[in-house]
Design a protein around this motif. Structure first.
Motif, PDB file in Angstrom:
ATOM      1  N   UNK A   3       0.698  -1.557   0.243  1.00  0.00           N
ATOM      2  CA  UNK A   3       0.040   0.005  -0.005  1.00  0.00           C
ATOM      3  C   UNK A   3       0.594   1.613   0.140  1.00  0.00           C
ATOM      4  N   UNK A   4       1.810   0.811   0.305  1.00  0.00           N
ATOM      5  CA  UNK A   4       3.247   2.589   0.745  1.00  0.00           C
ATOM      6  C   UNK A   4       4.491   2.094   0.545  1.00  0.00           C
ATOM      7  N   UNK A   5       5.270   2.589  -0.476  1.00  0.00           N
ATOM      8  CA  UNK A   5       7.296   1.730  -0.689  1.00  0.00           C
ATOM      9  C   UNK A   5       7.377   3.108  -0.428  1.00  0.00           C
ATOM     10  N   UNK A   6       8.734   3.361   0.555  1.00  0.00           N
ATOM     11  CA  UNK A   6       9.080   4.342   1.315  1.00  0.00           C
ATOM     12  C   UNK A   6      10.779   3.285   0.707  1.00  0.00           C
ATOM     13  N   UNK A  16      15.310   1.107 -19.220  1.00  0.00           N
ATOM     14  CA  UNK A  16      15.973   2.348 -18.230  1.00  0.00           C
ATOM     15  C   UNK A  16      15.233   1.878 -16.856  1.00  0.00           C
ATOM     16  N   UNK A  17      15.873   2.808 -16.101  1.00  0.00           N
ATOM     17  CA  UNK A  17      14.546   3.064 -15.146  1.00  0.00           C
ATOM     18  C   UNK A  17      13.236   4.603 -15.049  1.00  0.00           C
ATOM     19  N   UNK A  18      12.346   3.545 -14.797  1.00  0.00           N
ATOM     20  CA  UNK A  18      11.048   4.511 -15.412  1.00  0.00           C
ATOM     21  C   UNK A  18      11.108   5.547 -14.282  1.00  0.00           C
ATOM     22  N   UNK A  19      10.000   6.767 -14.748  1.00  0.00           N
ATOM     23  CA  UNK A  19       9.817   7.978 -13.810  1.00  0.00           C
ATOM     24  C   UNK A  19       9.069   8.052 -12.343  1.00  0.00           C
ATOM     25  N   UNK A  20       9.576   8.298 -11.610  1.00  0.00           N
ATOM     26  CA  UNK A  20       8.402   8.483  -9.920  1.00  0.00           C
ATOM     27  C   UNK A  20       7.953   9.100 -10.367  1.00  0.00           C
ATOM     28  N   UNK A  21       6.468   9.382 -10.794  1.00  0.00           N
ATOM     29  CA  UNK A  21       5.664  10.694 -11.096  1.00  0.00           C
ATOM     30  C   UNK A  21       5.468  11.092 -10.038  1.00  0.00           C
ATOM     31  N   UNK A  22       5.449  12.727  -9.748  1.00  0.00           N
ATOM     32  CA  UNK A  22       4.757  13.129  -8.978  1.00  0.00           C
ATOM     33  C   UNK A  22       3.209  12.897  -8.544  1.00  0.00           C
ATOM     34  N   UNK A  23       2.649  12.388  -7.621  1.00  0.00           N
ATOM     35  CA  UNK A  23       0.852  11.990  -7.080  1.00  0.00           C
ATOM     36  C   UNK A  23       0.523  13.022  -6.093  1.00  0.00           C
ATOM     37  N   UNK A  24      -0.929  13.646  -6.418  1.00  0.00           N
ATOM     38  CA  UNK A  24      -1.335  13.303  -4.919  1.00  0.00           C
ATOM     39  C   UNK A  24      -1.390  12.470  -3.697  1.00  0.00           C
ATOM     40  N   UNK A  25      -1.689  11.045  -3.933  1.00  0.00           N
ATOM     41  CA  UNK A  25      -1.026  10.189  -2.525  1.00  0.00           C
ATOM     42  C   UNK A  25       0.187  10.390  -1.977  1.00  0.00           C
ATOM     43  N   UNK A  26       1.426  10.453  -3.313  1.00  0.00           N
ATOM     44  CA  UNK A  26       3.170  11.056  -2.678  1.00  0.00           C
ATOM     45  C   UNK A  26       2.575  11.945  -2.225  1.00  0.00           C
ATOM     46  N   UNK A  27       1.934  13.159  -2.154  1.00  0.00           N
ATOM     47  CA  UNK A  27       2.151  14.011  -1.769  1.00  0.00           C
ATOM     48  C   UNK A  27       1.934  14.046  -0.194  1.00  0.00           C
ATOM     49  N   UNK A  28       0.853  13.120   0.042  1.00  0.00           N
ATOM     50  CA  UNK A  28      -0.228  12.681   1.029  1.00  0.00           C
ATOM     51  C   UNK A  28       0.805  11.833   1.649  1.00  0.00           C
ATOM     52  N   UNK A  29       1.806  10.841   2.159  1.00  0.00           N
ATOM     53  CA  UNK A  29       2.664  10.584   2.405  1.00  0.00           C
ATOM     54  C   UNK A  29       3.468  12.040   3.006  1.00  0.00           C
ATOM     55  N   UNK A  62      15.863   6.021  -9.336  1.00  0.00           N
ATOM     56  CA  UNK A  62      16.428   4.671  -8.643  1.00  0.00           C
ATOM     57  C   UNK A  62      14.965   3.941  -8.200  1.00  0.00           C
ATOM     58  N   UNK A  63      15.298   2.577  -7.688  1.00  0.00           N
ATOM     59  CA  UNK A  63      14.427   1.149  -7.782  1.00  0.00           C
ATOM     60  C   UNK A  63      13.224   1.626  -7.473  1.00  0.00           C
ATOM     61  N   UNK A  64      13.025   2.565  -6.715  1.00  0.00           N
ATOM     62  CA  UNK A  64      11.739   2.626  -5.950  1.00  0.00           C
ATOM     63  C   UNK A  64      10.620   3.703  -7.186  1.00  0.00           C
ATOM     64  N   UNK A  65      11.482   4.226  -8.675  1.00  0.00           N
ATOM     65  CA  UNK A  65      10.375   4.216  -9.473  1.00  0.00           C
ATOM     66  C   UNK A  65       9.676   2.683 -10.021  1.00  0.00           C
ATOM     67  N   UNK A  66      10.404   1.874  -9.876  1.00  0.00           N
ATOM     68  CA  UNK A  66       9.813   0.582 -10.371  1.00  0.00           C
ATOM     69  C   UNK A  66       8.158   0.368 -10.272  1.00  0.00           C
ATOM     70  N   UNK A  67       7.921   0.694  -8.679  1.00  0.00           N
ATOM     71  CA  UNK A  67       6.981   0.341  -8.174  1.00  0.00           C
ATOM     72  C   UNK A  67       5.871   1.611  -7.923  1.00  0.00           C
ATOM     73  N   UNK A  68       6.096   2.574  -8.378  1.00  0.00           N
ATOM     74  CA  UNK A  68       6.072   4.194  -7.753  1.00  0.00           C
ATOM     75  C   UNK A  68       4.512   3.036  -9.028  1.00  0.00           C
ATOM     76  N   UNK A  69       4.136   2.770  -9.656  1.00  0.00           N
ATOM     77  CA  UNK A  69       3.153   2.920 -10.551  1.00  0.00           C
ATOM     78  C   UNK A  69       2.072   2.561  -9.817  1.00  0.00           C
ATOM     79  N   UNK A  70       2.477   0.697  -8.772  1.00  0.00           N
ATOM     80  CA  UNK A  70       1.165   0.618  -7.923  1.00  0.00           C
ATOM     81  C   UNK A  70       0.925   1.362  -6.340  1.00  0.00           C
TER      82      UNK A  70
END
Length: 436
Positions: free
Chosen positions: A197-200, A343-356, A383-391
């Protein structure tokens, strides 16, 4: 993408209280802060041991040795450890530590890595401490981040907040140069992201003008190889109808058009390696080029390698399409082909990320720390977190702080480890106690 639940939760909390939350630390949270401080030297000792073990990305045995050092640290906290083999892609594998808690509680994924850019032939191999500063290969990126994770989890264990928590710690062994194809090299990380539900992310904390900064977005990293061709002949016939422009002029035309036609917000692009002549070729790893030629011969081949970085997948797709259009518009008597690596995908800014991030600043308030600002994503690498930021909702930059990462004077500010570990322990404890 999973819909964010944080916006709704934060709104409900504000309505219930009638004002922004300003809660003080609970007794368990106070216990965590005390544990982090009390175990600081133990944390630094572990950091020293793992830094002194070389674990360059290509050093399979070195990475596995670091993982062996880390295994008892997690098992002592009730985690089940698995080393996931990556021989298929010629990498050391991944270290996954799992702790299963209450099924209704949020699932938290913590991400770091054991590898560094410093291979066994590097002259930079040793941890050296001078008070609150220490140098060493990977001391910030990312062995310092791993130390922050362990310090935070030890504090949670001591305070009892690990009970009931659903946590997976994913430490990849090839973050600096992941094994391709990504379908294999990042399969297990992506599956963990789909579970969470959350990735750090525990790569380095950014500090700007003395202020700790939060990271809710990271740009992609995309590599390309451009090969141009021309008609070999006597230089006196260059630009004629028969001879054409030659491979090097075609290369120059394309690169010049990249420079003039690609610029847009959040995009950078670079040419890192170029060779051309009568012959030109790259080595097996595409890190070195060799070329031959004479001044009186029109060159039949040129090769260039470069990268570009974007903030969203839409931008990545659009930039690739434009680059292909520019490459296809050949000068007379030439040909050209551009290929894009995984390559490494982007970790786009989202409302959920901002709430975190807002939740993190709530922790800062309760700890008596200054409010953090948001870092410009152009100042962060991939960074590796970008691979999961889509989910899942994601927050990065929770690791160690220092300067000179990837260089022979990489230095950590040890005094920042307790601050980061306290933030992480409290944030993870609060999130992990909430229902999904």
């Amino acid at each position: 993408m999973k819909p964010s639940k944080f916006i709704g939760l934060c709104a409900l909390a504000a309505l219930a209280s009638g004002a922004p939350a300003q809660a003080e630390l609970s007794s368990a949270e106070q216990r965590m802060t005390e544990t982090v401080d009390a175990e600081m030297e133990r944390t630094v000792s572990l950091l020293e041991r793992v830094v002194n073990q070389n674990s360059g990305t290509r050093n399979v045995e070195g990475n596995r040795a670091v993982m062996a050092m880390l295994r008892p640290e997690f098992e002592a906290l009730g985690f089940t450890v698995e080393i996931i083999d990556q021989d298929e892609v010629d990498r050391a594998g991944h270290f996954f530590a799992r702790r299963e808690g209450h099924p209704a509680n949020r699932r938290i994924l913590l991400i770091g890595h054991t590898d560094t850019v410093f291979e066994p032939d590097s002259a930079f191999q040793t941890f050296t401490r001078n008070g609150d500063r220490a140098t060493g290969p990977g001391v910030v990126d990312d062995k310092g981040g791993v130390a922050v994770i362990i310090a935070a989890l030890r504090a949670m264990h001591e305070a009892g907040t690990l009970e009931g928590a659903n946590i997976v710690v994913a430490l990849t062994g090839d973050e600096e140069d992941f094994g391709e194809p990504a379908a294999i090299g990042r399969r297990d990380l992506v599956e963990a992201g789909q579970w969470a539900d959350i990735a750090l992310g525990f790569e380095g904390l950014a500090i700007r003008d003395g202020q700790d900064m939060g990271t809710i977005a990271r740009r992609s990293s995309n590599s390309w190889t451009l090969t141009t061709s021309g008609n070999q002949g006597h230089s006196s016939t260059i630009f004629s109808d028969w001879a054409g422009d030659g491979a090097i002029y075609e290369m120059a035309r394309i690169i010049s058009r990249f420079r003039s036609e690609l610029p847009e917000p959040n995009l950078t692009f670079n040419v890192g390696l170029l060779a051309g002549g009568t012959t030109a070729e790259l080595d097996e790893q595409a890190l070195r080029a060799q070329a031959t030629g004479k001044t009186n011969i029109i060159p039949p081949i040129a090769i260039a390698r470069g990268d570009f970085r974007t903030l969203s997948q839409e931008q990545t797709d659009r930039v690739r399409a434009r680059m292909r259009e520019i490459v296809a518009d050949h000068a007379p008597g030439t040909g050209a082909e551009i290929l894009f690596d995984e390559g490494y995908p982007p970790m786009a800014p989202t409302a959920g990320n901002r709430a975190l991030f807002d939740r993190l600043n709530s922790v800062n308030s309760d700890l008596g720390l200054p409010e953090m600002g948001l870092l410009d994503p152009a100042l962060r690498g991939a960074a590796d977190i970008a691979f999961v930021a889509e989910y899942t909702d994601a927050l990065a930059g929770l690791g160690a702080a220092g300067e000179g990462s990837h260089g022979p004077a990489e230095t950590i500010d040890l005094s920042v480890i307790p601050r980061q570990a306290k933030r992480a322990a409290i944030l993870i404890s609060r999130l992990a106690a909430e229902e999904r």
